[in-house]
Design a protein around this motif. Structure first.
Motif, PDB file in Angstrom:
ATOM      1  N   VAL A 103       0.730  -1.109   0.064  1.00  0.00           N
ATOM      2  CA  VAL A 103       0.040  -0.055  -0.038  1.00  0.00           C
ATOM      3  C   VAL A 103       0.805   1.308   0.138  1.00  0.00           C
ATOM      4  CG1 VAL A 103      -1.653   1.249   1.283  1.00  0.00           C
ATOM      5  CG2 VAL A 103      -2.082  -1.316   1.184  1.00  0.00           C
ATOM      6  N   LEU A 104       1.758   1.212   0.677  1.00  0.00           N
ATOM      7  CA  LEU A 104       2.795   2.507   1.095  1.00  0.00           C
ATOM      8  C   LEU A 104       3.735   2.749  -0.304  1.00  0.00           C
ATOM      9  CD1 LEU A 104       3.672   2.206   4.806  1.00  0.00           C
ATOM     10  CD2 LEU A 104       1.933   3.762   3.552  1.00  0.00           C
ATOM     11  N   SER A 105       3.726   1.745  -1.201  1.00  0.00           N
ATOM     12  CA  SER A 105       4.734   1.977  -2.172  1.00  0.00           C
ATOM     13  C   SER A 105       3.984   2.442  -3.424  1.00  0.00           C
ATOM     14  CB  SER A 105       5.135   0.278  -2.564  1.00  0.00           C
ATOM     15  OG  SER A 105       4.073  -0.173  -3.276  1.00  0.00           O
ATOM     16  N   LEU A 106       2.729   2.813  -3.278  1.00  0.00           N
ATOM     17  CA  LEU A 106       1.866   3.158  -4.338  1.00  0.00           C
ATOM     18  C   LEU A 106       2.189   4.809  -4.050  1.00  0.00           C
ATOM     19  CD1 LEU A 106      -1.656   1.462  -3.911  1.00  0.00           C
ATOM     20  CD2 LEU A 106       0.312   0.983  -5.656  1.00  0.00           C
ATOM     21  N   ASN A 107       2.172   5.391  -5.426  1.00  0.00           N
ATOM     22  CA  ASN A 107       2.375   7.158  -5.234  1.00  0.00           C
ATOM     23  C   ASN A 107       0.888   7.636  -5.023  1.00  0.00           C
ATOM     24  OD1 ASN A 107       3.430   9.510  -5.634  1.00  0.00           O
ATOM     25  ND2 ASN A 107       3.045   9.422  -7.879  1.00  0.00           N
ATOM     26  N   GLU A 108       0.876   7.472  -3.850  1.00  0.00           N
ATOM     27  CA  GLU A 108      -0.751   8.034  -3.417  1.00  0.00           C
ATOM     28  C   GLU A 108      -0.661   8.596  -1.996  1.00  0.00           C
ATOM     29  OE1 GLU A 108      -3.529   8.218  -5.057  1.00  0.00           O
ATOM     30  OE2 GLU A 108      -3.281   6.712  -6.689  1.00  0.00           O
ATOM     31  N   PRO A 109      -1.748   9.687  -1.540  1.00  0.00           N
ATOM     32  CA  PRO A 109      -1.627   9.847  -0.174  1.00  0.00           C
ATOM     33  C   PRO A 109      -2.272   8.969   0.554  1.00  0.00           C
ATOM     34  CG  PRO A 109      -3.430  11.081  -1.892  1.00  0.00           C
ATOM     35  CD  PRO A 109      -2.682  10.124  -2.493  1.00  0.00           C
ATOM     36  N   TYR A 110      -1.693   7.871   0.949  1.00  0.00           N
ATOM     37  CA  TYR A 110      -2.391   7.049   1.831  1.00  0.00           C
ATOM     38  C   TYR A 110      -1.728   7.005   3.057  1.00  0.00           C
ATOM     39  CZ  TYR A 110      -4.649   5.037  -2.543  1.00  0.00           C
ATOM     40  OH  TYR A 110      -5.288   5.096  -3.412  1.00  0.00           O
ATOM     41  N   ASP A 111      -2.321   6.987   4.369  1.00  0.00           N
ATOM     42  CA  ASP A 111      -1.832   6.522   5.614  1.00  0.00           C
ATOM     43  C   ASP A 111      -2.529   5.215   6.183  1.00  0.00           C
ATOM     44  OD1 ASP A 111      -0.219   8.993   5.635  1.00  0.00           O
ATOM     45  OD2 ASP A 111      -2.015  10.125   6.688  1.00  0.00           O
ATOM     46  N   VAL A 112      -1.649   4.315   6.712  1.00  0.00           N
ATOM     47  CA  VAL A 112      -2.255   2.884   7.224  1.00  0.00           C
ATOM     48  C   VAL A 112      -2.199   2.737   8.523  1.00  0.00           C
ATOM     49  CG1 VAL A 112      -1.770   0.597   6.914  1.00  0.00           C
ATOM     50  CG2 VAL A 112      -1.034   2.057   4.874  1.00  0.00           C
ATOM     51  N   LEU A 113      -3.295   2.564   9.037  1.00  0.00           N
ATOM     52  CA  LEU A 113      -3.685   2.231  10.531  1.00  0.00           C
ATOM     53  C   LEU A 113      -3.920   0.788  10.553  1.00  0.00           C
ATOM     54  CD1 LEU A 113      -4.185   3.041  13.479  1.00  0.00           C
ATOM     55  CD2 LEU A 113      -6.653   3.241  12.757  1.00  0.00           C
ATOM     56  N   VAL A 114      -2.850   0.134  11.020  1.00  0.00           N
ATOM     57  CA  VAL A 114      -3.393  -1.304  11.368  1.00  0.00           C
ATOM     58  C   VAL A 114      -3.830  -1.500  12.773  1.00  0.00           C
ATOM     59  CG1 VAL A 114      -2.319  -3.751  11.933  1.00  0.00           C
ATOM     60  CG2 VAL A 114      -1.671  -2.331   9.822  1.00  0.00           C
ATOM     61  N   VAL A 115      -5.156  -2.020  12.659  1.00  0.00           N
ATOM     62  CA  VAL A 115      -5.816  -2.101  14.130  1.00  0.00           C
ATOM     63  C   VAL A 115      -5.451  -3.522  14.640  1.00  0.00           C
ATOM     64  CG1 VAL A 115      -7.954  -2.050  15.551  1.00  0.00           C
ATOM     65  CG2 VAL A 115      -7.701  -0.468  13.587  1.00  0.00           C
ATOM     66  N   ASN A 116      -4.435  -3.747  15.286  1.00  0.00           N
ATOM     67  CA  ASN A 116      -4.247  -5.097  16.095  1.00  0.00           C
ATOM     68  C   ASN A 116      -5.270  -5.488  17.002  1.00  0.00           C
ATOM     69  OD1 ASN A 116      -2.533  -7.404  16.727  1.00  0.00           O
ATOM     70  ND2 ASN A 116      -1.431  -6.327  18.035  1.00  0.00           N
ATOM     71  N   ASP A 117      -5.895  -6.623  16.435  1.00  0.00           N
ATOM     72  CA  ASP A 117      -7.112  -7.009  17.175  1.00  0.00           C
ATOM     73  C   ASP A 117      -6.741  -8.242  18.106  1.00  0.00           C
ATOM     74  OD1 ASP A 117      -9.926  -7.220  17.647  1.00  0.00           O
ATOM     75  OD2 ASP A 117     -10.508  -8.467  16.171  1.00  0.00           O
ATOM     76  N   GLY A 118      -6.084  -7.958  19.111  1.00  0.00           N
ATOM     77  CA  GLY A 118      -5.706  -8.859  20.157  1.00  0.00           C
ATOM     78  C   GLY A 118      -4.890 -10.007  19.662  1.00  0.00           C
ATOM     79  N   SER A 119      -4.167  -9.932  18.620  1.00  0.00           N
ATOM     80  CA  SER A 119      -3.091 -11.048  18.198  1.00  0.00           C
ATOM     81  C   SER A 119      -2.155 -11.541  19.080  1.00  0.00           C
ATOM     82  CB  SER A 119      -2.504 -10.215  16.774  1.00  0.00           C
ATOM     83  OG  SER A 119      -3.283  -9.900  15.761  1.00  0.00           O
ATOM     84  N   THR A 120      -2.010 -12.798  18.986  1.00  0.00           N
ATOM     85  CA  THR A 120      -0.821 -13.473  19.737  1.00  0.00           C
ATOM     86  C   THR A 120       0.251 -13.828  19.118  1.00  0.00           C
ATOM     87  OG1 THR A 120      -2.084 -15.650  19.431  1.00  0.00           O
ATOM     88  CG2 THR A 120      -2.864 -14.525  21.321  1.00  0.00           C
TER      89      THR A 120
END
Length: 250
Positions: A29-46
């Motif tokens: 996603v971040l490699s695209l030439n776009e104004p994107y911010d990425v929020l990963v919501v870590n949903d209680g991962s182990t």
């Protein structure tokens, strides 16, 4: 203070034990030439989901325990509203949503409040069969009538929203199974939000274990009927949207 001039797009990526693929998905996603911010919501991962996402360049929100996709997305919408994002889109951490389609789905917000990346709209070769296929067809038929626009893939999680959609989702975004897609969409439509769909292609999971086992497919049909019936009994949102609709902005 809320930044009302934030014109960047927030990618909300709910993730539960997706260490195998979340890093590569974020990086793509971040490699695209776009104004994107990425929020990963870590949903209680182990596993190492949080560290893999952070290493790839995402902002990580850690939930103390597993809430499910609906709960994770609601946390993401709250983050988006507080930071003044005007457009958000859900992208699966497992890589099935092609990041190259994000811009197409976002562009659907030019004419609607919610834009759905549709798997069954004459693009790509994604197929389902049996009870899941029947359930999806029934759900699509009912929501097409409600929205007064053709919809073929109402269970798709590849979905974008504008500020009106974010506000409505924060007022009503359920966490139960199928609620995050069916229930939230039905209430949004009944509350006056407009919906469109954009054809997209789905990819195989890039890692990890599929969340739907074939043995559980028959259960999907019953749950789909229940989710739809329950959604139709929900009260519409009482929010008074101060913002103009996409159609009125033209």
């Amino acid at each position: 203070m809320r930044n009302l001039e934030n014109t960047r797009v927030l990618i909300i990526m709910p993730a539960w034990n997706e260490a195998d693929c979340v890093g590569s998905t974020v990086a793509e996603v971040l490699s695209l030439n776009e104004p994107y911010d990425v929020l990963v919501v870590n949903d209680g991962s182990t596993d190492e989901t949080a560290s893999c996402a952070a290493a790839a360049g995402a902002v990580v929100m850690n939930l103390p325990f597993n809430l499910g996709v609906g709960g994770a997305m609601r946390a993401g919408f709250r983050y988006a509203q507080r930071l003044g994002y005007q457009q958000v889109i859900q992208v699966d951490a497992d890589g099935q949503h092609d990041p190259r389609n994000i811009r197409e789905v976002i562009n659907g917000l030019q004419s609607a409040d919610i834009s759905i990346g549709a798997r069954f709209a004459d693009r790509g070769d994604y197929v389902v069969s049996g009870p899941r296929k029947w359930a999806m067809k029934l759900l699509a038929f009912v929501l097409t009538k409600l929205a007064k626009t053709p919809l073929t893939d109402v269970t798709s999680g590849f979905r974008a929203g504008n500020e009106r959609a974010i506000a409505q989702y924060l007022d009503h975004y359920p966490a139960e199974y199928l609620g995050d897609t069916i229930d939230s969409l039905v209430v949004a439509i009944r509350s006056g939000l407009t919906v469109t769909q954009v054809p997209v292609e789905m990819r195989p999971r890039q890692g990890g274990t599929p969340s739907h086992h074939p043995i559980k497919a028959a259960v999907y049909l019953g749950r789909s009927f229940f989710a739809l019936a329950f959604a139709l009994t929900r009260k519409r949102s009482n929010l008074k949207f101060p913002l103009t609709t996409p159609a009125e902005q033209k």
